[in-house]
Design an enzyme around this catalytic site. Structure first.
Site, PDB file in Angstrom:
ATOM      1  N   HIS A 105       0.820  -1.211   0.000  1.00 38.09           N
ATOM      2  CA  HIS A 105       0.000   0.000   0.000  1.00 38.09           C
ATOM      3  C   HIS A 105       0.854   1.261   0.000  1.00 38.09           C
ATOM      4  O   HIS A 105       0.451   2.288  -0.521  1.00 38.09           O
ATOM      5  CB  HIS A 105      -0.916   0.025   1.227  1.00 38.09           C
ATOM      6  CG  HIS A 105      -1.758  -1.201   1.372  1.00 38.09           C
ATOM      7  ND1 HIS A 105      -2.782  -1.506   0.510  1.00 38.09           N
ATOM      8  CD2 HIS A 105      -1.712  -2.210   2.271  1.00 38.09           C
ATOM      9  CE1 HIS A 105      -3.332  -2.659   0.879  1.00 38.09           C
ATOM     10  NE2 HIS A 105      -2.700  -3.108   1.948  1.00 38.09           N
ATOM     11  N   HIS A 112       3.007   8.840   0.221  1.00 43.16           N
ATOM     12  CA  HIS A 112       1.858   8.758  -0.688  1.00 43.16           C
ATOM     13  C   HIS A 112       2.266   9.472  -1.966  1.00 43.16           C
ATOM     14  O   HIS A 112       2.779  10.596  -1.916  1.00 43.16           O
ATOM     15  CB  HIS A 112       0.633   9.430  -0.065  1.00 43.16           C
ATOM     16  CG  HIS A 112       0.189   8.783   1.222  1.00 43.16           C
ATOM     17  ND1 HIS A 112      -0.740   7.775   1.259  1.00 43.16           N
ATOM     18  CD2 HIS A 112       0.586   8.983   2.500  1.00 43.16           C
ATOM     19  CE1 HIS A 112      -0.908   7.385   2.518  1.00 43.16           C
ATOM     20  NE2 HIS A 112      -0.118   8.106   3.289  1.00 43.16           N
ATOM     21  N   HIS A 117       4.450  11.455   5.461  1.00 49.48           N
ATOM     22  CA  HIS A 117       3.881  11.586   6.798  1.00 49.48           C
ATOM     23  C   HIS A 117       4.846  11.057   7.847  1.00 49.48           C
ATOM     24  O   HIS A 117       5.355   9.938   7.718  1.00 49.48           O
ATOM     25  CB  HIS A 117       2.566  10.812   6.896  1.00 49.48           C
ATOM     26  CG  HIS A 117       1.476  11.366   6.042  1.00 49.48           C
ATOM     27  ND1 HIS A 117       0.374  10.633   5.660  1.00 49.48           N
ATOM     28  CD2 HIS A 117       1.310  12.603   5.497  1.00 49.48           C
ATOM     29  CE1 HIS A 117      -0.422  11.386   4.918  1.00 49.48           C
ATOM     30  NE2 HIS A 117       0.126  12.588   4.801  1.00 49.48           N
TER      31      HIS A 117
END
Length: 283
Positions: free
Chosen positions: A80, A111, A134
């Site tokens: 992911h 991301h 993040h």
């Protein structure tokens, strides 16, 4: 129990979920399986710079990162995202955080988009960046683990940095150089040295926004304090291409029709601001 870093989106309650087939599906079905994802205070959001409220009290105590160089960090492709699991104790205090509370850095996540026009989770005046990273922290003054802090008041802090394309980022070079060894889901690698301080902007460019939101991945727990730095980091086109070569499946897996298996567009769509206030530590 699905925690921030142990969830498995591929199979839940007897249903197969594959939100990475296309970026428009990322996060769409989460509310069916994780009720918190339907909450009013979800992340990410669009940051409207004109509507953010300048709060000079944020400058009373400066935001003070005290990050240590990490030895033997683990870098993981979990199908992911890319995660950097930090072993040495790095902490941050000050700014909008409760006084005398210390937040410990647990991991770094990325991301990114399959194209430069998209990729960041948050947007600024509806502009997306190619990547957002993040830094995930938990309050070690009140809690003993990240899991315990999830969903609790003052429990979790996420620091977000936008990433633009330009010159090579030297601090991330130790990560992008090993991504070729993490091509498939489940692959990991220990790197001898990583300095999380290199992920922070220059001290003169540390203007930030702050708001209350949620995790952007299941279980989408709320009561998360978000600090978003105004000025983006810069990585090279070659560096972001290393991320785009990663795959969201295990080696040899059969792919569904229309799924190229490439990992990317792993951002959640922006969520309604509702009645939340975005504060700015700058005018």
């Amino acid at each position: 129990c699905y925690t921030l870093y142990q969830y498995n989106l591929s199979y839940y309650n007897g249903k197969t979920l594959d939100p990475l087939q296309h970026h428009s599906l990322w996060g769409v079905e989460w509310g069916l399986h994780f009720p918190t994802a339907n909450g009013e205070y979800q992340s990410p959001i669009n940051l409207n710079s004109r509507e953010a409220q300048y709060d000079p009290s944020l400058l009373d105590v400066s935001l003070s990162p005290n990050y240590a160089v990490c030895r033997d960090c683990e870098v993981i492709n979990d199908g992911h995202t890319v995660r950097i699991i930090l072993k040495s104790k790095s902490v941050i205090t000050g700014g909008p955080l409760p006084s005398d509370h210390e937040y410990e850095l647990h991991e770094v996540r990325f991301h990114w988009g399959k194209e430069n026009q998209r990729g960041s989770e948050h947007t600024v005046n509806f502009k997306a960046f190619p990547m957002e990273l993040h830094l995930i922290h938990w309050n070690n003054t009140l809690f003993t683990t990240l899991e315990e802090a999830l969903g609790k008041k003052n429990g979790v802090l996420l620091i977000a940095l936008f990433v633009q394309i330009g010159k090579e980022h030297l601090g991330l070079k130790v990560i992008t150089e090993v991504l070729q060894d993490l091509q498939y889901k489940g692959k990991s690698k220990i790197i001898p040295c990583f300095n999380p301080n290199t992920l922070l902007p220059d001290p003169l460019l540390r203007d930030y926004w702050v708001y209350e939101g949620s995790l952007t991945t299941p279980p989408c727990s709320e009561k998360v304090t978000w600090i978003l730095y105004r000025y983006p980091l810069t990585i090279s086109q070659l560096q972001i291409e290393e991320f785009r070569r990663l795959r969201s499946h295990v080696k040899g897996a059969e792919l569904l029709e229309g799924n190229d298996g490439l990992l990317g567009d792993n951002f959640r769509p922006t969520q309604p601001l509702s009645d939340r206030l975005v504060r700015a530590a700058f005018q």
